[in-house]
Each structure stands twice: as structure tokens, then as C-alpha cells.
Scaffold this motif. Structure first.
Motif, PDB file in Angstrom:
ATOM      1  N   GLN A 236       0.886  -1.112  -0.043  1.00  0.00           N
ATOM      2  CA  GLN A 236       0.005  -0.034   0.024  1.00  0.00           C
ATOM      3  C   GLN A 236       0.919   1.182   0.055  1.00  0.00           C
ATOM      4  OE1 GLN A 236      -2.712  -1.147   3.393  1.00  0.00           O
ATOM      5  NE2 GLN A 236      -4.329  -1.035   1.973  1.00  0.00           N
ATOM      6  N   PRO A 237       1.054   1.861  -1.108  1.00  0.00           N
ATOM      7  CA  PRO A 237       2.091   2.767  -1.104  1.00  0.00           C
ATOM      8  C   PRO A 237       1.808   4.154  -1.214  1.00  0.00           C
ATOM      9  CG  PRO A 237       1.348   2.183  -3.610  1.00  0.00           C
ATOM     10  CD  PRO A 237       0.684   1.357  -2.466  1.00  0.00           C
ATOM     11  N   GLU A 238       0.091   4.521  -0.930  1.00  0.00           N
ATOM     12  CA  GLU A 238      -0.568   5.839  -0.971  1.00  0.00           C
ATOM     13  C   GLU A 238       0.182   6.745  -0.256  1.00  0.00           C
ATOM     14  OE1 GLU A 238      -3.889   2.519  -1.363  1.00  0.00           O
ATOM     15  OE2 GLU A 238      -2.080   2.827  -0.338  1.00  0.00           O
ATOM     16  N   ASN A 239       0.781   6.377   1.018  1.00  0.00           N
ATOM     17  CA  ASN A 239       1.427   7.512   1.897  1.00  0.00           C
ATOM     18  C   ASN A 239       2.402   8.438   1.177  1.00  0.00           C
ATOM     19  OD1 ASN A 239       0.935   8.720   4.414  1.00  0.00           O
ATOM     20  ND2 ASN A 239       3.146   7.756   5.042  1.00  0.00           N
TER      21      ASN A 239
ATOM     22  N   SER B 183       4.056   1.859   4.459  1.00  0.00           N
ATOM     23  CA  SER B 183       3.963   1.241   3.056  1.00  0.00           C
ATOM     24  C   SER B 183       5.050   0.194   2.832  1.00  0.00           C
ATOM     25  CB  SER B 183       4.446   2.296   2.217  1.00  0.00           C
ATOM     26  OG  SER B 183       3.490   3.426   1.801  1.00  0.00           O
ATOM     27  N   GLU B 184       5.082  -0.731   4.301  1.00  0.00           N
ATOM     28  CA  GLU B 184       5.969  -1.934   4.086  1.00  0.00           C
ATOM     29  C   GLU B 184       5.171  -2.975   3.219  1.00  0.00           C
ATOM     30  OE1 GLU B 184       6.651  -3.512   7.855  1.00  0.00           O
ATOM     31  OE2 GLU B 184       7.297  -1.789   8.728  1.00  0.00           O
ATOM     32  N   ARG B 185       6.128  -3.591   2.226  1.00  0.00           N
ATOM     33  CA  ARG B 185       5.848  -4.817   1.402  1.00  0.00           C
ATOM     34  C   ARG B 185       5.481  -5.914   2.409  1.00  0.00           C
ATOM     35  NH1 ARG B 185       6.359  -4.650  -4.111  1.00  0.00           N
ATOM     36  NH2 ARG B 185       7.058  -2.816  -4.759  1.00  0.00           N
TER      37      ARG B 185
ATOM     38  N   ARG C 133       1.895   0.169   9.944  1.00  0.00           N
ATOM     39  CA  ARG C 133       3.154  -0.038   9.306  1.00  0.00           C
ATOM     40  C   ARG C 133       2.774  -0.562   7.654  1.00  0.00           C
ATOM     41  NH1 ARG C 133       5.062  -5.509   9.055  1.00  0.00           N
ATOM     42  NH2 ARG C 133       4.021  -6.900  10.374  1.00  0.00           N
ATOM     43  N   MET C 134       1.543  -1.079   7.481  1.00  0.00           N
ATOM     44  CA  MET C 134       1.387  -1.492   6.080  1.00  0.00           C
ATOM     45  C   MET C 134       0.807   0.096   5.307  1.00  0.00           C
ATOM     46  SD  MET C 134      -1.166  -4.891   6.316  1.00  0.00           S
ATOM     47  CE  MET C 134      -1.282  -4.496   4.423  1.00  0.00           C
TER      48      MET C 134
END
Length: 261
Positions: free
Chosen positions: A136-139, A168-170, A163-164
Motif C-alpha cells: 500500500q504505497p499511497e502514503n 508502506s511496508e511490503r 506499518r502497512m
């Protein structure tokens, strides 16, 4: 002259396997990136099969190496009205799933990014393979979460949601299984079949599955309140310029990577 667009029906394949509807995101050349039209079509199909009159349940999966790359940023919103339309089309997929009278299982075949990963959160179970990965790369892109993620993600994984989303942790398949994001990890060739088996196991003849789904799923008022919070955040991201700058930054980085590759 605007180039003709491919009908959304060509990007979502529909099959019925052992009385279970299998809806497959079918745009592998674009990593199954989701347009507004695709999301509307997906919501309509979920509602069509979700009555329980034709099938025992629904499986949602993707074709190729990705479940979905999320929002199609080639069609990123350019006005506030388009921002609202984009978010509403994501929200409506969640509404459609939570309104069904049959189980909805996400068979997450590969990378699930942003809004696509969020779509799986409203499903009744998530089955993956070793290739499954949540991102989740939105941030970092000036975007904000949707799909009632502010409610559903915490409901599934508790404080791991921070953290997700913020970090943006994979999250790989083993980690996703450990924290409760995935319910099961199976071999790739068995993924859809396992999801179909789950639907059938959960829908015994004469059973009360529809009643239990209504009892166990989050309440409508909670979900709509989450949508409202997320819509306000999207409005702020748009009016501040963060969304526009984030999308531009994404394309600049992508262009640089392609040039140096």
C-alpha cells in the motif's frame, strides 16, 4: 481525437466453477490495474451473483503475475469531481461485497497494490500463494486509502495496519498469514480451486450461511462512517495539491527508471 477504450467487460472474465462464480481481473498486460469502469463492472457482477439465486458464492482473483496493481494512474483524477468518482467506485465494490448473501473469497494470486489490496479486505476470506504480496504505497504518493480500509484493515490485523499504510511496508505471503491478512497459503495451481472449495464448504444445503454472514460482517453504519472519513481525507489531499504532486512524482520516477534500465 480520443482513442477508443476497451469495454470493461473485456477486463473482467466471468466463469462458473462447481456452482461458484469466479470473477477474474483480466488485464495482465497492465498488471490488472483498475479503471473506474472496471470497478463499476466488478460491483455490478458481485451484486448479480451475490443474491445466491444462481451460485453458491463468489471467488475474486486476477490473471497473470499480479492480482492487481491497484488504481490505474494513467487515468488519475484531474478534477475534484473525478476524485470523488474514483473513491465512490472503490467504495461501491466494498458495499456490493458486504451486501451479498453468499461468501466472497479473494484468491490473491500475486502482487496486490493499493486499492486492489483494499478490495480483498471486505471479502470473507483471503487465500494466497507464495507469490502473494500486499503493498500500500499511497502514503508516499499523495493518495489516501479507500474501500473502508480505515475500518477493515484494523479489524483484520490490528496495529499492523499502521506499518502497512503509513510505512508502506511490503507484506509477503508468510507475514500476511502470520498477522491474519491471509487465511491460507496454497500452491499456485490449487489457488482458485481451494477458494471454490471454501465457498462450497461454507454453504451446506439447507444451511443459514446468509444469516451468519450478515451477523459476522461489519455493520453498514460503521462502513459508511469509514467511507465518510476517507472521502474527507481524499478531499484534503486533493485541495492541498498532495495528490497531484504524488501522481506526477510517481510518473517521473517511473520514467527515470525506464530511461536508466
Amino acid at each position: 481525437m480520443t482513442a477508443p477504450t476497451t469495454p470493461a467487460t473485456q477486463h473482467i472474465a466471468v466463469d462458473v466453477v462447481r456452482d461458484v462464480a469466479v470473477l477474474t481481473l483480466d488485464r495482465p498486460e497492465k498488471l490488472n490495474a483498475l479503471t473506474v469502469a472496471m470497478r463499476r463492472r466488478l460491483a455490478a457482477l458481485v451484486r448479480e451473483f451475490g443474491t445466491g439465486r444462481r451460485v453458491r458464492g463468489i471467488v475474486l482473483t486476477g490473471r497473470g503475475r499480479a492480482f492487481s496493481a491497484g488504481e490505474d494512474l494513467t487515468q488519475a483524477p484531474t478534477t475534484e469531481a473525478e476524485v470523488h468518482e474514483a473513491f465512490e467506485s472503490f467504495h461501491d465494490v466494498t458495499r456490493a461485497v458486504l451486501e451479498t448473501r453468499v461468501p466472497v473469497i479473494a484468491a490473491v494470486n500475486g502482487l496486490a497494490v493499493g486499492g486492489a489490496s483494499e478490495i480483498t479486505l471486505c471479502c470473507d476470506a483471503r487465500v494466497g500463494t507464495e507469490a502473494t504480496e500486499y503493498f500500500q504505497p499511497e502514503n508516499a504518493r499523495g493518495l489516501t486509502i479507500s474501500n473502508a480500509t480505515s475500518l477493515l484493515l484494523r479489524r483484520l490485523v490490528g496495529n499492523h495496519a499502521l506499518r502497512m499504510v503509513i510505512g508502506s511496508e511490503r507484506i509477503g505471503s508468510a507475514e500476511a498469514l502470520r498477522i491474519g491478512l491471509l487465511d491460507e497459503v496454497v500452491e499456485p495451481g490449487a489457488l482458485v480451486e481451494r477458494a471454490v472449495d471454501t465457498v462450497r464448504a461454507w454453504t451446506p444445503q439447507g444451511g443459514t450461511t446468509a444469516l451468519h454472514l450478515a451477523l459476522l460482517r461489519p455493520r453498514t453504519a460503521e462502513v459508511e462512517a469509514a467511507f465518510e472519513r476517507e472521502d474527507r481525507a481524499a478531499h484534503e489531499a486533493w485541495t492541498s495539491g498532495l495528490l497531484t504532486a504524488g501522481v506526477a512524482g510517481f510518473w517521473n520516477t517511473k520514467q527515470t527508471e525506464e530511461t536508466t534500465a
